[in-house]
Motif scaffolding. Structure first.
Motif, PDB file in Angstrom:
ATOM      1  N   LEU A 105       0.837  -1.208   0.000  1.00 29.92           N
ATOM      2  CA  LEU A 105       0.000   0.000   0.000  1.00 29.92           C
ATOM      3  C   LEU A 105       0.871   1.257   0.000  1.00 29.92           C
ATOM      4  O   LEU A 105       0.611   2.224  -0.728  1.00 29.92           O
ATOM      5  CB  LEU A 105      -0.921   0.007   1.228  1.00 29.92           C
ATOM      6  CG  LEU A 105      -2.070  -1.009   1.227  1.00 29.92           C
ATOM      7  CD1 LEU A 105      -2.775  -0.996   2.581  1.00 29.92           C
ATOM      8  CD2 LEU A 105      -3.064  -0.679   0.120  1.00 29.92           C
ATOM      9  N   ALA A 152      -5.259   2.760  -3.465  1.00 29.43           N
ATOM     10  CA  ALA A 152      -4.233   1.709  -3.430  1.00 29.43           C
ATOM     11  C   ALA A 152      -4.795   0.373  -2.947  1.00 29.43           C
ATOM     12  O   ALA A 152      -4.446  -0.686  -3.473  1.00 29.43           O
ATOM     13  CB  ALA A 152      -3.082   2.149  -2.530  1.00 29.43           C
ATOM     14  N   ALA A 153      -5.682   0.386  -1.953  1.00 29.96           N
ATOM     15  CA  ALA A 153      -6.231  -0.865  -1.414  1.00 29.96           C
ATOM     16  C   ALA A 153      -7.008  -1.615  -2.486  1.00 29.96           C
ATOM     17  O   ALA A 153      -6.978  -2.855  -2.547  1.00 29.96           O
ATOM     18  CB  ALA A 153      -7.120  -0.568  -0.212  1.00 29.96           C
TER      19      ALA A 153
END
Length: 531
Positions: A130, A141-142
């Motif tokens: 991440l 990002a997740a």
């Protein structure tokens, strides 16, 4: 007191089967510095880098000294190289889609390099992934950890490759054509990001490219190669303002020049009215189908006989979708009129007969040319389909004449696509299009992956064909220097919407929108007056 360089090649030579492709190359990269290694395709840039990092096949013979800080790279065993590559040295390859594993998610591929070199697993690895995606400025990002490479844009995939390359805080970053075929604004973003990461981590960077505009803006020094031989090395100011090598002077003078010839008629050959393209979004279980995605909003355009309409914009702006709609290769709404014939109302055999009047040259000539067919069959395939009455001798004569017209010798006819350079393959693609004597050719990013010298040659070829045959072009590109040399008028697209439309010189010198000004500022046009 001068310090030893971070990375050094001394008299590196590379040979395959007795043929020397890199001859006694010497260069060095200091900590915190970007050295650009430049030259045309086939000059030996990538081979030199791969040789330095022990990545060439076993039939390559490499000689000379290679050092990373105090480590003699030539003395490393295969097992020792496994701890150096991806750890002390990061590598960003030219084409991220072929470098990323299509069977693994982004999170799994990022986590693999952390596990192999640092032994990090589980939640700590996820948190580091991440952090890396956020470091390369990728939003959400997740969510990205769970997606597959094909679900990302070219710029996003390249940022993932950068994240993998810097995951273990390398001392040296080798970036091999990291922005090829990316939009000009994305190119600038990627290279600015690399410079920021270089400064944050104290890396040295070897930047391999053929784009001198990018070198001018983003490198500290430049080393020029030609046919495997070193031409000169110096600071950006020295090489760009006082080049010592004649080849360097040729590269600097290789920007596409000139303007297109006069338009033959004001009456439109191609006219689209309220042309729009939308795609259905997937429907989830027990929920309503979301609204359709509008790839191209309703727009009007015209192309006159002998005219070139340039279509510019970033990836995702709808350029290629517009071309596919005009070719009737995707469903669309609105009218498409070609010399009085409503293409949008044609189907089956009537549409197939009309296709010989409109041909297309795709972005990647290697991907669009059959690897199993010789050039003669590739070029003549459409001719045999549309003119079955021609004898074999007549077809062969037309093929020879067409190859000669695009600047290829007759003896290429029995060779295969893999035997040619990128520029030669693109000439074969042009030959395949013009052998049918079309009235309109749609060119989709035909110069994006070519060296500047080859781009210039292709632009001159296309203009010459246009003057001699009165061909009209719809020219799709993100390279505004090439568009200026080719187009009479320019249509600027952004997210499927027409942002600006007008005379080429007016749009490029007096743009009416902030978006167009951003494209111009990021292009080589903005560098014409800079040292």
């Amino acid at each position: 007191m001068p310090t030893d360089p971070l990375f050094e090649l001394d008299d590196i030579s590379v040979a395959f089967n007795g043929r020397t492709v890199v001859d006694r190359l010497s260069l060095s990269v200091d900590t915190g510095e970007t050295l650009a290694l430049v030259g045309e395709s086939g000059s030996g840039k990538t081979v030199a880098a791969l040789a330095a990092l022990n990545l060439l096949p076993d039939n390559a013979v490499v000689s000379g000294r290679r050092r990373l800080a105090a480590t003699d790279l030539a003395a490393l065993s295969r097992r020792q190289w496994q701890t150096v590559l991806g750890n002390r040295i990061g590598f960003i390859f030219q084409e991220p889609m072929t470098s990323l594993n299509p069977l693994h998610t982004i999170g799994r591929q990022l986590g693999e390099t952390l596990r192999l070199h640092q032994g990090i697993r589980g939640e700590p690895a996820r948190q580091r992934c991440l952090q890396l995606l956020e470091q390369v400025k990728l939003p959400r990002a997740a969510e990205l950890l769970k997606v597959w490479p094909h679900q990302l844009s070219g710029g996003q995939r390249q940022r993932v490759m950068i994240a993998m390359a810097i995951a273990n805080n390398p001392q040296l970053l080798v970036a091999d054509e990291p922005t090829t075929a990316l939009d000009v604004t994305v190119q600038q973003d990627i290279l600015a990001l690399l410079a920021e990461l270089r400064d944050q981590h104290g890396m040295g960077m070897l930047f391999i490219t053929h784009d001198l505009n990018l070198v001018r803006r983003h490198a500290d020094r430049v080393c020029v190669l030609h046919h495997g031989e070193h031409q000169e090395t110096g600071s950006i100011e020295e090489v760009f303002t006082r080049p010592r090598s004649s080849h360097t002077r040729e590269l600097l003078a290789a920007d596409p020049e000139g303007r297109p010839g006069p338009v033959l008629s004001a009456n439109p050959l191609l006219a689209a009215r309220q042309l729009a393209v939308s795609f259905k979004r997937p429907k989830r279980l027990l929920s309503r189908r979301p609204p359709a995605f509008e790839a191209v909003a309703p727009l009007d355009l015209q192309v006159a006989p002998g005219e070139t309409l340039g279509v510019v914009g970033e990836s995702g702006s709808g350029k290629t979708t517009l071309a596919l709609a005009l070719l009737r290769l995707v469903s669309s709404h609105g009218e498409i009129d070609f010399d009085g014939v409503r293409l949008d109302q044609l189907h089956g055999e009537a549409l197939r007969r009309q296709r010989k009047e409109i041909q297309v040259v795709f972005q990647d000539p290697y991907g669009s040319l059959s690897p199993r067919m010789p050039v003669a069959d590739i070029v003549s395939e459409g001719l045999r389909f549309h003119h079955p009455e021609l004898s074999d001798d007549e077809v062969k004569q037309r093929v020879r004449r067409t190859l000669n017209e695009v600047g290829l010798p007759e003896d290429v006819a029995q060779r295969y696509p893999h035997e040619f350079s990128g520029g030669q393959r693109q000439r074969i693609a042009v030959a395949r299009a013009i052998i049918l004597e079309p009235r309109l050719i749609i060119l989709d990013e035909p110069t994006s992956a070519l060296d500047r010298t080859i781009q210039k040659q292709l632009v001159e070829l296309l203009r010459d064909l246009q003057r001699r045959h009165g061909i009209s072009y719809l020219f799709i590109s993100h390279d505004l220097a090439v568009v200026r040399a080719m187009a009479h008028r320019i249509l600027v697209l952004r997210e499927g919407q027409v942002v600006e439309h007008g005379d080429s010189e007016q749009v490029l010198t007096r743009p009416g929108s902030d978006y167009t000004r951003t494209l111009i500022a990021a292009s080589s046009l903005a560098s014409d007056s800079t040292p």
